[in-house]
Write an enzyme that holds these catalytic residues in place. Structure first.
Site, PDB file in Angstrom:
ATOM      1  NE  ARG A 116      -3.499  -2.675   0.247  1.00  0.00           N
ATOM      2  CZ  ARG A 116      -4.055  -3.427   1.190  1.00  0.00           C
ATOM      3  NH1 ARG A 116      -3.397  -3.700   2.308  1.00  0.00           N
ATOM      4  NH2 ARG A 116      -5.254  -3.940   1.017  1.00  0.00           N
ATOM      5  CD  GLU A 174     -10.315  -7.597   2.889  1.00  0.00           C
ATOM      6  OE1 GLU A 174     -10.940  -6.962   3.731  1.00  0.00           O
ATOM      7  OE2 GLU A 174      -9.289  -7.160   2.319  1.00  0.00           O
ATOM      8  CD1 TRP A 208      -8.056 -12.467   7.794  1.00  0.00           C
ATOM      9  CD2 TRP A 208      -8.768 -10.389   8.190  1.00  0.00           C
ATOM     10  NE1 TRP A 208      -8.909 -12.116   6.779  1.00  0.00           N
ATOM     11  CE2 TRP A 208      -9.366 -10.837   6.992  1.00  0.00           C
ATOM     12  CE3 TRP A 208      -9.063  -9.100   8.650  1.00  0.00           C
ATOM     13  CZ2 TRP A 208     -10.248 -10.053   6.248  1.00  0.00           C
ATOM     14  CZ3 TRP A 208      -9.942  -8.311   7.902  1.00  0.00           C
ATOM     15  CH2 TRP A 208     -10.517  -8.793   6.719  1.00  0.00           C
TER      16      TRP A 208
HETATM   17  C1  ACM Z   1      -6.790  -8.673   5.837  1.00  0.00           C
HETATM   18  O1  ACM Z   1      -6.797  -7.796   6.701  1.00  0.00           O
HETATM   19  N1  ACM Z   1      -7.487  -8.501   4.717  1.00  0.00           N
HETATM   20  C2  ACM Z   1      -6.020  -9.876   6.004  1.00  0.00           C
END
Ligand code: ACM
Length: 762
Positions: free
Chosen positions: A160, A319, A385
């Site tokens: 990022r 995700e 997570w």
């Molecule tokens: C995550 O925070 N998408 C692993």
């Protein structure tokens, strides 16, 4: 230099018992046995080391002591008071025994890692206070130490915001100093591909660079960067010397936009080429599970395994919204051919294939807990997570797990609600993770079958970097909270006395400072709270102010005369009551008179009491997701910071004294709307505009109250991104909420209140 002191009773100390008198170490060792005598170590003391591993540990000790104490030890000496020795009776690669007596210090271990951990314990013993360059008198003792958990990790996200290699090395130094042993690198994401792959140069020629989003004006310059394989190999070796394993992550099948931007025909699903992403959150671009893509990924893994010798390779799995797979005839055909019913099973198949590929090369796959959905491949380990449920489920099925639940182990969670906190996640307060909250985290989750506890490898803190732009911001987010996880993962489970930890953290804060680490002082800085409303204070002409710190460590001292507080300033004992106009300056001090944080100030002028900055405004409606964001996605420092709800631009000035205020100014900023919301887009709460670019609507008495003013917003393409609106308020009877709403389109940049100042009648 050796000095004897009178015999004292040998005292066995385990865990936190009686450490008030013991050395201030983090993490707390498994056991410390006090002995009789002392030993003084000063400038030039020799370190004797035999084999290569011992020599490495000796060198690290000398380097670290130079940094944290300013003493030069001789790391290649033939005689001297410090000795590293191999001892097969100290079982476990990471275990060590450190013995101090009047003659010298011996660090004994069977493994290289144990020697390094012992060296780092000694470096802490040799930096017990803020003195620099002075000899240290060590009390005789024996420390027997070994870790509670195997995996004590930190994840850094250079995808990022790119993290320069010297910063990664500095982070490795800090991990080693507190016995953490895994550096997980999140090397790829929608916003950047950061690892050189020689076979596929476009991954870094294209995928490592993105154009920051604009809030209406011209787009910014490209930003990014990547690591060459040679640089990463050097990092791996640097970390290995410090008993740290670097675990690389290639995130798939989601978070793939940078890869698809580089090789759409090879790895993309539908063939089109996106730009490298600049939208934080969840984006639709996926790796295809087709043969062409699987072959490509295996080639990438070949090179990755060449660079990273770690047992584990992280393949993401988080995700991944499956819209592209749902729309792709080729993917649907593949699912049919494999007899798979859902896209989640397709993802499991993909992970399983890659897990097998890694296993064939003697490696193990680990992925985020989404890989549990659709069936967990037998080869996989899980990094949990989304809470702990995934970890418990996976461990009970016999898979190894690492705990890293959000928000508590997510370092982009703010560590206080202070006005001076840099950007991060807030989530209506739930994502604020003060030091004490992280310290209270228990890595062994409840609900595990007793025979499955061994599958908990350990825990990891994650520094996802959407909002961590600079190395300093990364350090601020990571330290000192890393100290808390270091202790919770290394020390015995019974070591969990927060006050005691904080007393040991005080010298550690000095070590961070001497290493040039920008550790957050949020746990030690003074906070000011007004009792009752500001309107009450103005009406009474008295402002009741409470002073406190998060940890309660030290004595708070304050001034009311504009001078900086010192160790001789008045000690805070009870809430103050000051006349409006007084400025309170305060800091907490240790018993030997050193401030624990920069002094903070609190103004009580009428104007200051009538002003609310973004962090003092309240998101509306309740339950809104909260972020603290900078003016631009790449803002490096000292830009204004905004608490926002990206789903609803409604914000409230709570309890505005409408009997006192007659008007207002609102400072507003226009921010880029760069959030990949995917299926959450339906949660956007739209407010409808009546002019071209929308308006700021100001209401009194809450968000359904009467409109006090409507201010059209300017054309984003041609106007500056900060602006001020001025209006009048109707006379009211006391305190009432003022509601501020922006009606600009949810598809365009969005607006945030920087501050609202209420104005009194002249
Ligand atoms: C995550 O925070 N998408 C692993």
């Amino acid at each position: 230099m050796i000095r004897l002191r009178p015999l004292v009773l040998a005292l066995l100390m385990t865990s936190t018992a009686a450490v008030a008198e013991g050395p201030k170490l983090i993490p707390m060792p498994a056991s410390i046995e006090a002995k009789a005598g002392t030993l003084t170590i000063g400038e030039g003391a020799g370190i004797v080391a035999g084999d290569a591993g011992a020599k490495t540990a000796a060198k690290l000790l000398a380097q670290q002591v130079k940094v944290v104490r300013g003493l030069s030890l001789a790391s290649d000496a033939s005689t001297g008071p410090i000795r590293f020795v191999r001892d097969a009776s100290v079982t476990g690669d990471e275990a060590y025994v450190l013995s101090v007596d009047a003659k010298g210090v011996t660090i004994a271990a069977s493994g290289d890692a144990g020697l390094v951990h012992g060296a780092m314990t000694l470096a802490q013993l040799l930096s017990p206070d803020a003195e620099v360059g002075k000899p240290v008198v060590l009390a005789a003792m024996t420390i027997r130490d070994a870790p509670r958990f195997k995996w004590r990790g930190l994840m850094i996200d250079p995808a990022r915001h790119f993290v320069p290699m010297p910063t990664l090395c500095a982070m490795v130094d800090q991990l080693a100093a507190q016995k953490m042993n895994v550096l997980h690198l999140h090397l790829t994401d929608d916003q950047g591909w950061r690892v050189e792959i020689k076979r596929y140069p476009e991954l870094t020629r294209i995928g490592a660079w993105r154009t920051p989003p604009s809030a209406g004006g011209a787009p910014g310059e490209k930003v990014g960067g990547f690591y060459t394989q040679a640089e990463l190999k050097a990092l791996v070796a640097y970390a290995k010397d410090r008993a740290i394993t670097v675990v690389p992550e290639i995130d798939l099948p989601g978070h793939a936009q940078a890869a698809v931007a580089s090789y759409p025909a090879e790895v993309g699903v539908l063939g089109d080429r996106p730009a490298v992403g600049h939208d934080w959150g969840v984006n639709p671009w996926l790796f295809s599970p087709e043969d062409r893509s699987m072959t490509f990924i295996k080639h990438v893994l070949d090179e990755l395994m060449e660079v990273f010798p770690s047992q584990f390779i992280h393949l993401g799995g988080d995700e991944a919204v499956k819209d592209q797979w749902e729309r792709s005839p080729a993917v649907q055909a593949k699912m049919k051919a494999l007899g798979l019913k859902t896209e989640m099973q397709m993802q499991s198949w993909m992970i399983d294939q890659l897990g097998e590929y890694l296993a064939k090369h003697g490696r193990r796959l680990i992925g985020w807990d989404e890989i549990l959905e659709g069936g967990l491949p037998p080869s996989a380990s899980v990094m949990s997570w989304r809470g702990e449920k995934g970890a418990v489920e996976a461990a009970n099925q016999g898979h190894d797990v690492v705990l890293s639940p959000a928000p508590i182990l997510y370092l982009d969670s703010l560590q206080s609600g202070r006005r001076d906190e840099p950007p991060g996640r807030i989530s209506n307060g739930d994502a604020i993770v003060p030091l004490a909250r992280l310290y209270a985290y228990e890595p062994a989750p409840a609900g595990l079958a007793p025979d499955k506890a061994k599958h908990v490898l350990g825990a990891q803190i994650n520094a996802f970097s959407e909002y961590l732009v600079t190395p300093q911001q990364l350090e601020h987010a990571t330290f000192p909270r890393l100290s808390a996880l270091a202790e919770r993962t290394w020390s015995p489970g019974s070591t969990r006395d927060f006050d005691n930890f904080v007393s040991r953290l005080e010298p550690q804060m000095g070590r961070y400072a001497r290493a040039g680490i920008a550790a957050a002082d949020s746990a030690f800085a003074v906070d000011f709270t007004i009792a009752g409303t500001r309107g009450d204070a103005l009406r009474r002409g008295k402002v009741p102010v409470t002073l406190a710190t998060q940890t309660g460590y030290g004595t708070i001292r304050y001034t009311l005369d504009g001078k900086l507080p010192t160790a001789r300033s008045k000690a805070y004992a009870a809430p103050l009551s000051v006349k409006p106009g007084v400025t309170i300056r305060a800091a907490a001090f240790t018993t030997d008179g050193r401030p624990t944080a920069e002094p903070r100030l609190f103004e009580t002028s009428r104007a200051a009491l009538l002003r609310r900055s973004s962090s003092e405004l309240v998101a509306c409606p309740d339950g809104a997701i909260g972020l603290r964001v900078p003016l631009t996605s790449e803002a490096t420092a000292n830009t204004p910071v905004f608490n926002v709800n990206i789903f609803d631009t409604c914000t409230m000035y709570p309890a505005a004294p409408l009997d006192v205020a007659r008007g207002f100014t609102v400072d507003v900023a226009r921010l880029p709307r760069h959030y990949g919301l995917a299926h959450d887009e339906k949660a956007l709460r739209r407010h409808y505009a009546v002019t071209t670019y929308g308006e700021l609507v100001v209401r009194t008495g809450g968000c359904t109250g009467p409109v006090a003013g409507t201010f059209p917003l300017p054309n984003p393409a041609t106007s500056p991104n900060r602006m001020t609106f001025r209006g009048t308020l109707p006379q009211g009877k006391g305190d009432a909420d003022i509601c501020l709403t922006f009606t600009a389109s949810m598809e365009s940049p969005f607006y945030a209140v920087e501050s609202m100042q209420l104005l009194e009648k002249k």
